[in-house]
Scaffold this motif. Structure first.
Motif, PDB file in Angstrom:
ATOM      1  N   ARG A 240      -0.322   4.638  -5.552  1.00 33.88           N
ATOM      2  CA  ARG A 240      -1.594   5.320  -5.297  1.00 33.88           C
ATOM      3  C   ARG A 240      -2.262   4.684  -4.074  1.00 33.88           C
ATOM      4  N   LYS A 241      -2.418   5.443  -3.019  1.00 30.25           N
ATOM      5  CA  LYS A 241      -3.031   4.903  -1.805  1.00 30.25           C
ATOM      6  C   LYS A 241      -4.471   4.478  -2.046  1.00 30.25           C
ATOM      7  N   LYS A 242      -5.162   5.148  -2.976  1.00 25.27           N
ATOM      8  CA  LYS A 242      -6.546   4.786  -3.246  1.00 25.27           C
ATOM      9  C   LYS A 242      -6.662   3.414  -3.910  1.00 25.27           C
ATOM     10  N   ALA A 243      -5.545   2.920  -4.449  1.00 29.72           N
ATOM     11  CA  ALA A 243      -5.563   1.616  -5.118  1.00 29.72           C
ATOM     12  C   ALA A 243      -5.080   0.499  -4.199  1.00 29.72           C
ATOM     13  N   ARG A 244      -5.074   0.730  -2.882  1.00 26.67           N
ATOM     14  CA  ARG A 244      -4.509  -0.247  -1.946  1.00 26.67           C
ATOM     15  C   ARG A 244      -5.183  -1.618  -2.071  1.00 26.67           C
ATOM     16  N   SER A 245      -6.468  -1.651  -2.320  1.00 28.02           N
ATOM     17  CA  SER A 245      -7.154  -2.944  -2.444  1.00 28.02           C
ATOM     18  C   SER A 245      -6.644  -3.731  -3.657  1.00 28.02           C
ATOM     19  N   LEU A 246      -6.026  -3.035  -4.579  1.00 30.63           N
ATOM     20  CA  LEU A 246      -5.510  -3.676  -5.791  1.00 30.63           C
ATOM     21  C   LEU A 246      -4.055  -4.116  -5.631  1.00 30.63           C
ATOM     22  N   TYR A 247      -3.389  -3.750  -4.528  1.00 30.78           N
ATOM     23  CA  TYR A 247      -1.962  -4.014  -4.355  1.00 30.78           C
ATOM     24  C   TYR A 247      -1.607  -5.504  -4.519  1.00 30.78           C
ATOM     25  N   PRO A 248      -2.335  -6.440  -3.914  1.00 31.99           N
ATOM     26  CA  PRO A 248      -1.939  -7.856  -4.079  1.00 31.99           C
ATOM     27  C   PRO A 248      -1.937  -8.294  -5.540  1.00 31.99           C
ATOM     28  N   ALA A 249      -2.942  -7.879  -6.299  1.00 36.38           N
ATOM     29  CA  ALA A 249      -2.983  -8.254  -7.712  1.00 36.38           C
ATOM     30  C   ALA A 249      -1.855  -7.593  -8.487  1.00 36.38           C
ATOM     31  N   LEU A 250      -1.557  -6.334  -8.153  1.00 40.87           N
ATOM     32  CA  LEU A 250      -0.459  -5.631  -8.828  1.00 40.87           C
ATOM     33  C   LEU A 250       0.875  -6.317  -8.550  1.00 40.87           C
ATOM     34  N   LEU A 251       1.115  -6.683  -7.299  1.00 39.71           N
ATOM     35  CA  LEU A 251       2.367  -7.356  -6.946  1.00 39.71           C
ATOM     36  C   LEU A 251       2.463  -8.720  -7.610  1.00 39.71           C
ATOM     37  N   TRP A 252       1.341  -9.433  -7.650  1.00 40.70           N
ATOM     38  CA  TRP A 252       1.332 -10.743  -8.315  1.00 40.70           C
ATOM     39  C   TRP A 252       1.701 -10.589  -9.784  1.00 40.70           C
TER      40      TRP A 252
ATOM     41  N   VAL B 209       5.388  -3.706   8.586  1.00 42.61           N
ATOM     42  CA  VAL B 209       4.611  -3.318   9.754  1.00 42.61           C
ATOM     43  C   VAL B 209       3.733  -4.478  10.175  1.00 42.61           C
ATOM     44  N   ALA B 210       3.412  -4.550  11.435  1.00 44.78           N
ATOM     45  CA  ALA B 210       2.554  -5.624  11.927  1.00 44.78           C
ATOM     46  C   ALA B 210       1.146  -5.450  11.351  1.00 44.78           C
ATOM     47  N   PRO B 211       0.557  -6.500  10.828  1.00 49.40           N
ATOM     48  CA  PRO B 211      -0.795  -6.381  10.239  1.00 49.40           C
ATOM     49  C   PRO B 211      -1.825  -5.819  11.207  1.00 49.40           C
ATOM     50  N   GLU B 212      -1.695  -6.194  12.492  1.00 45.86           N
ATOM     51  CA  GLU B 212      -2.718  -5.764  13.433  1.00 45.86           C
ATOM     52  C   GLU B 212      -2.650  -4.262  13.724  1.00 45.86           C
ATOM     53  N   SER B 213      -1.556  -3.618  13.328  1.00 44.54           N
ATOM     54  CA  SER B 213      -1.429  -2.185  13.561  1.00 44.54           C
ATOM     55  C   SER B 213      -2.063  -1.358  12.449  1.00 44.54           C
ATOM     56  N   THR B 214      -2.633  -2.009  11.483  1.00 41.57           N
ATOM     57  CA  THR B 214      -3.249  -1.305  10.352  1.00 41.57           C
ATOM     58  C   THR B 214      -4.763  -1.379  10.456  1.00 41.57           C
ATOM     59  N   ASP B 215      -5.427  -0.548   9.639  1.00 37.95           N
ATOM     60  CA  ASP B 215      -6.883  -0.524   9.628  1.00 37.95           C
ATOM     61  C   ASP B 215      -7.462  -1.816   9.061  1.00 37.95           C
ATOM     62  N   ASP B 216      -6.734  -2.467   8.163  1.00 35.73           N
ATOM     63  CA  ASP B 216      -7.217  -3.698   7.514  1.00 35.73           C
ATOM     64  C   ASP B 216      -6.116  -4.749   7.589  1.00 35.73           C
ATOM     65  N   PRO B 217      -6.000  -5.449   8.739  1.00 35.65           N
ATOM     66  CA  PRO B 217      -4.893  -6.410   8.903  1.00 35.65           C
ATOM     67  C   PRO B 217      -4.925  -7.534   7.875  1.00 35.65           C
ATOM     68  N   GLY B 218      -6.119  -7.946   7.457  1.00 36.59           N
ATOM     69  CA  GLY B 218      -6.190  -9.016   6.466  1.00 36.59           C
ATOM     70  C   GLY B 218      -5.572  -8.597   5.136  1.00 36.59           C
ATOM     71  N   LEU B 219      -5.889  -7.372   4.702  1.00 32.86           N
ATOM     72  CA  LEU B 219      -5.330  -6.890   3.447  1.00 32.86           C
ATOM     73  C   LEU B 219      -3.820  -6.686   3.572  1.00 32.86           C
ATOM     74  N   THR B 220      -3.369  -6.181   4.701  1.00 27.30           N
ATOM     75  CA  THR B 220      -1.934  -5.983   4.896  1.00 27.30           C
ATOM     76  C   THR B 220      -1.179  -7.310   4.791  1.00 27.30           C
ATOM     77  N   GLN B 221      -1.724  -8.349   5.430  1.00 25.50           N
ATOM     78  CA  GLN B 221      -1.078  -9.651   5.349  1.00 25.50           C
ATOM     79  C   GLN B 221      -1.073 -10.176   3.908  1.00 25.50           C
ATOM     80  N   HIS B 222      -2.166  -9.931   3.223  1.00 23.70           N
ATOM     81  CA  HIS B 222      -2.268 -10.343   1.825  1.00 23.70           C
ATOM     82  C   HIS B 222      -1.213  -9.628   0.981  1.00 23.70           C
ATOM     83  N   ILE B 223      -1.016  -8.328   1.229  1.00 24.85           N
ATOM     84  CA  ILE B 223      -0.003  -7.556   0.500  1.00 24.85           C
ATOM     85  C   ILE B 223       1.380  -8.111   0.784  1.00 24.85           C
ATOM     86  N   HIS B 224       1.691  -8.401   2.054  1.00 26.10           N
ATOM     87  CA  HIS B 224       3.013  -8.931   2.419  1.00 26.10           C
ATOM     88  C   HIS B 224       3.259 -10.288   1.751  1.00 26.10           C
ATOM     89  N   THR B 225       2.244 -11.131   1.714  1.00 28.09           N
ATOM     90  CA  THR B 225       2.395 -12.448   1.083  1.00 28.09           C
ATOM     91  C   THR B 225       2.676 -12.295  -0.409  1.00 28.09           C
TER      92      THR B 225
END
Length: 994
Positions: free
Chosen positions: A855-867, A907-923
């Protein structure tokens, strides 16, 4: 230290056996039970022998045990294979149809879908996921909850699991019911029953054996150690001439290698100083324990027992299977590997026989519809078996050979096998350690082994016997190259233990030849961590019925507050006396599960502490009792009027909350003085009791008071803060802010729920106080509650975690939580931390989390879901039981879903709207992928090589640490910082997840 007391009115002889006879059994001959029964509760086979005391010639006989050998075929055999099998649906139907036309004893048909014995062993080789094997080895496994339902290990999903104790009880119950069916006038429960166990069994395993017998309908049994039973069988066979076969001063080695353990015992032939009346003697009869020979008397003294070694026939089966698999093009999948191990058992028995073939072939039938195409055949030669078994397990080594430490190469079956498979090395270490044990008699002029008695299925092989005798000859032959120890022969090594146990039951009545057996191990109680020291509480020469009081070290304990007593046992420190304080040396001492208690005294409701001393007691059946006794009452002559609290072993301790009880890692990380704790109390009172300070400032004020950042607070300080917070618990209700701060700091001070003595009590107290009892129902308080349970999840029981999971499933599947809310994030993180959930429960939560990841609307939750997904699908849990780890197939499905998810594209974090969240998701993705695919050398848990290669490629695309790649490729451990990331918080100093 007070002198040992004997509370029994008959005052046991100082040469009493390892299990004395209870008063009720010391009776007139006419009141004694008719039968003396000996049961060998073996790893591979059970055997029942008996003596009919009313028969004209009292001889030990072997009972023929009725059992199913096929779905519709019953036969009686001398052995009952120690295997438990759950029938498939088709097998259950066929078995039911076969029984309808037969008159079968009730115990052979109920329960309808279970079998023990020969059929169980044979059917289990085809359907290994339905088979319980090696229950006896699991009964002695210190790293699991031995009372938990965990067998069969990696069993099929439709098979109801049993605990090691329940499986053992099933074998004993079958034997009891078979006996009762054949002897309706003399039920087994009314006879003298002796059950055997390894000499090296720890106290928990001994107590669980007694509990298994009680569950099987045998509430009154005696225990005897297997090597002693084997020697008793030899004495019985040589009742007419044994005195001519031994002489004073000789040393006898009993080498017992069964299906699961290697058990070593030394017996010294000594002169008997005098003929004594023992509790085993019937009044008016004489004992043949002391036999006149050339004017002297002989007596056998058991002087030493070896360490507990889970090393036996099962290991030989695994080694043959590994060698056979090496000839195949690729490793076998897990279920096929189990079939190969079962087939290798037959190869071992064939190739270790005297009339073995030069070669044999192992055939594994194919799975599925293509039986021919999927079949596997591999040839195994006698030369290959010799190389694997003789050179691998019985190499020629010098007497000073050192045992190699580390982890066993066999991980598939979940048991803690000995790290070094060379049994001859363990034998050399045992003989070196006891070189001077028992050498205090003038008649002893040699320290060498003079006589050897072999026992156990493995030692039916003459080749293995010859190899051991050859090693002994090399070690002790000195300049006499023709010398070798004499072998005491036994016609049936698989029957000897039960035969000796039945004979021992007769010896307890005053007949036959008795072995004088001290405890042969010393017990210690740890009293300090820095330096680690312990006090001797039961000496090696203890006799059943004796009680020891450790009054040289009086202790002051607070009433109602739990205390922990870490215990140690040593089979080499045999000279220590009760009250002696010694340094703890793990090379000489083995940790036992700790003992816990919380003293409750109705007479001292207003007093907060009392002086106590510790008393220990060696029971009549060979187990130990530990008691706290009020110091004021300890001197009373009437023990019934003294206030005593029995301390029970924590059977779950090594798996559950006090894994580090003996190492003291938490306590050793820092000691806090009372004044510092009082300063913390003042800061906590200022917030919660007086309301002078704002809750938000409490942590900062505590850091200033302690001059330590929060992450530097040692565990002892943290647990002190926990006590202070629990003291002001009622004041958390002042406001939502007060309760949120109280919950946050309480969980932080108790994390991870184990690691410091009596953390299980603290966690249980926290649960009783808080679960379902939060005062302020607002989002912040709910989120802090989730954080608290996550932080201490390692200390929560299976039932408590199940209750939390039920609440979470309603919350997480209702869709009522906003993805960006702290409550949603913490709910998923709590779900991931519940490692004691059944596999199906975890799969349900994982699927829900994977659906949220799409769910794209749940993107802010992705790091917790992956954890959470990484924790729930991990190959090696942080603290939980390995038997509840997802299988490789389910883990592969999770990996496939993750690798196909667009959110994990590199994808490179800086190419996204929220690079901090993208990096967090990758980690978070990197950590999750590593946990799910880390190599652990267990084919039930390890992913296929191709899948791990895909994960490694993804990890590199995500710029994951190179250490993660190595963990997937080779296996290994996460470092401390990586453990903190898995835990989801900083770990207290000195405490590791596993």
């Amino acid at each position: 230290m007070s002198a040992p007391k004997d509370p029994s009115p008959d005052n046991s002889s100082p040469n009493a056996d390892s299990a004395n006879i209870p008063d009720a059994a010391v009776s007139d001959e006419q009141d004694a039970p008719r039968y003396c029964i000996g049961i060998d509760l073996g790893t591979t086979n059970c055997v029942l022998s008996f003596v009919d005391t009313l028969a004209p010639n009292r001889q030990v006989q072997v009972f023929q045990v009725p059992q199913w050998v096929d779905l519709d075929t019953l036969e009686s055999r001398t052995t009952l294979p120690s295997f438990h099998y759950t029938l498939t649906q088709s097998e259950a139907t066929a078995a039911d149809n076969a029984k309808k036309n037969r008159n079968v004893a009730r115990y052979l048909v109920e329960p309808a879908n279970e079998r023990v014995g020969e059929f169980a062993r044979n059917a289990g080789s085809i359907h290994p996921g339905r088979l319980i094997a090696s229950a006896k080895s699991w009964l002695s496994h210190e790293g699991v909850d031995r009372s938990a339902d965990l067998l069969p290990w990696h069993g099929d999903t439709d098979v109801a699991k049993k605990s090691p104790m329940s499986a053992s009880a099933a074998y004993l119950e079958h034997l009891r019911l078979a006996w009762d069916d054949a002897h309706p006038d003399s039920p087994m429960a009314d006879q003298d029953v002796v059950v055997t166990l390894p000499a090296s069994f720890d106290e928990v395993a001994r107590e669980l054996t007694v509990a298994a017998a009680a569950r099987a309908g045998l509430p009154r049994i005696q225990l005897i150690e297997e090597p002693q039973a084997a020697f008793y069988a030899w004495l019985d066979r040589h009742s007419d001439d044994w005195a001519s076969l031994v002489r004073v001063g000789q040393l006898i080695l009993v080498c017992d290698i069964g299906g699961g353990t290697t058990d070593l015992t030394l017996i010294r032939v000594r002169p008997a100083t005098a003929k004594t009346s023992t509790p085993e003697q019937i009044e008016g009869e004489s004992s043949e324990s002391d036999v006149e020979m050339d004017g002297a008397s002989l007596q056998f003294h058991r002087i030493a027992v070896g360490k507990h070694l889970i090393l036996g026939g099962d290991n030989l089966d695994l080694a043959i299977a590994k060698s056979a698999e090496a000839k195949l093009d690729a490793p076998l999948p897990a279920r096929r590997w189990q079939q190969l191990v079962a087939a290798s058992r037959g190869v071992k028995e064939m190739m270790l026989s005297n009339n073995r073939p030069s070669e044999t072939t192992i055939h594994l039938a194919g799975e599925g519809s293509s039986l021919i195409g999927g079949s596997v055949s591999v040839n195994v030669s006698a030369e290959q078996v010799d190389q694997v078994l003789l050179d691998g397990f019985f190499p020629n080594v010098p007497l000073d050979a050192e045992v190699v430490g580390g982890q066993s190469g066999f991980q598939e079956l979940g048991l803690p096998y000995a790290s070094d498979p060379a049994i001859t090395k363990h034998l050399a270490e045992f003989l070196r350690a006891h070189r001077d044990t028992g050498v205090d008699d003038e008649q002893v002029d040699s320290q060498r082994v003079d006589l050897v008695l072999f026992n156990g299925g493995v030692l039916r092989s003459s080749a293995i016997q010859d190899r051991i005798v050859s090693c002994l000859a090399n070690w002790f032959g000195e300049d006499d190259y023709d010398w070798k120890p004499q072998t005491l022969q036994s016609p049936r090594l698989d029957l000897a233990v039960s035969q000796g146990a039945a004979y021992y039951a007769l010896v307890r009545r005053g007949e036959g030849v008795r072995i004088a057996a001290n405890l042969a191990r010393t017990y210690f109680m740890q009293i300090s961590n820095s330096p680690p020291r312990a006090v001797c509480m039961i000496p090696a020469d203890a006799q059943p019925g004796q009680t020891y009081r450790i009054d040289s070290l009086p202790m002051e304990l607070r009433v109602g507050v739990p205390v922990s007593f870490p215990l140690w046992v040593s089979s080499t420190r045999l000279a220590d006396r009760p009250g002696d304080v010694v340094d703890i040396d793990p090379s000489e001492m083995t940790a036992l599960p700790p003992i816990h208690t919380a003293l409750q005294d109705r007479k001292r409701k207003k007093e907060s502490s009392m002086q106590i001393v510790v008393e220990t007691h060696l029971t009549e059946i060979g187990t130990i009792g530990v008691y706290c006794v009020s110091a004021g009452d300890a001197a009373k002559s009437d023990a019934t009027k003294s206030r005593r609290w029995k301390l029970d072993f924590d059977i779950r301790a090594t798996l559950e909350t006090d894994r580090e009880a003996h190492q003291g890692g938490g306590e050793a990380s820092g000691i806090v003085d009372e004044e510092t704790l009082q300063d913390c109390d003042k800061q906590i009172d200022a917030v919660f009791v007086h309301g002078d300070e704002k809750p938000a400032k409490l942590v900062r004020r505590l850091q200033t008071t302690l001059d330590l950042k929060r992450e530097q607070w040692p565990p002892v300080l943290l647990r002190g803060i926990w006590e202070s917070l629990m003291r002001v618990e009622t004041h958390r209700r002042r406001s939502p802010a007060h309760e949120a701060r109280w919950l946050n700091l309480l969980g932080y001070s108790l994390r991870p729920g184990y690691g410091v003595a009596v953390d299980d009590w603290r966690t249980a107290t926290t649960w009783r106080t808080l679960f379902g009892k939060i005062a302020h129902d607002d989002p912040q308080t709910r989120a802090e509650t989730m954080i608290l349970w996550r932080r201490i999840a390692g200390g929560l029981t299976e039932g408590q975690q199940a209750q939390l999971a039920n609440v979470l499933k309603r919350t997480l599947t209702s869709g009522g939580l906003r993805p960006e809310s702290a409550e949603a994030l913490e709910s998923w993180r709590l779900a991931g931390s519940l490692e004691r959930l059944p596999i199906q429960e975890k799969l349900d939560l994982i699927r829900a989390a994977l659906a949220q990841l799409e769910r794209k609307k749940a993107r802010s939750l992705y790091p917790a879901l992956l954890w959470a997904i990484g924790r729930m699908a991990t190959r090696i849990p942080a603290y939980g039981p390995i038997n509840w780890v997802l299988g490789a197939r389910d883990a592969t499905d999770v990996i496939n879903r993750l690798l196909s998810n667009p959110a994990l594209r590199p994808v490179a974090p800086e190419s996204t709207d929220d690079p901090g969240l993208t990096q967090h998701i990758h980690t978070a993705a990197s950590l999750a992928l590593t946990q799910i695919s880390r190599r652990c050398n267990d084919r039930f848990r390890d992913l296929e090589e191709t899948d791990r290669t895909r994960v490694i490629r993804q990890l590199r695309d995500l710029s994951a640490p190179e250490h993660f790649v190595r963990l997937v490729e080779e296996g290994g451990q996460f470092d401390h910082e990586e453990q903190a990331a898995i835990f989801g918080d900083s770990l207290p100093l000195g405490i590791e997840l596993r």
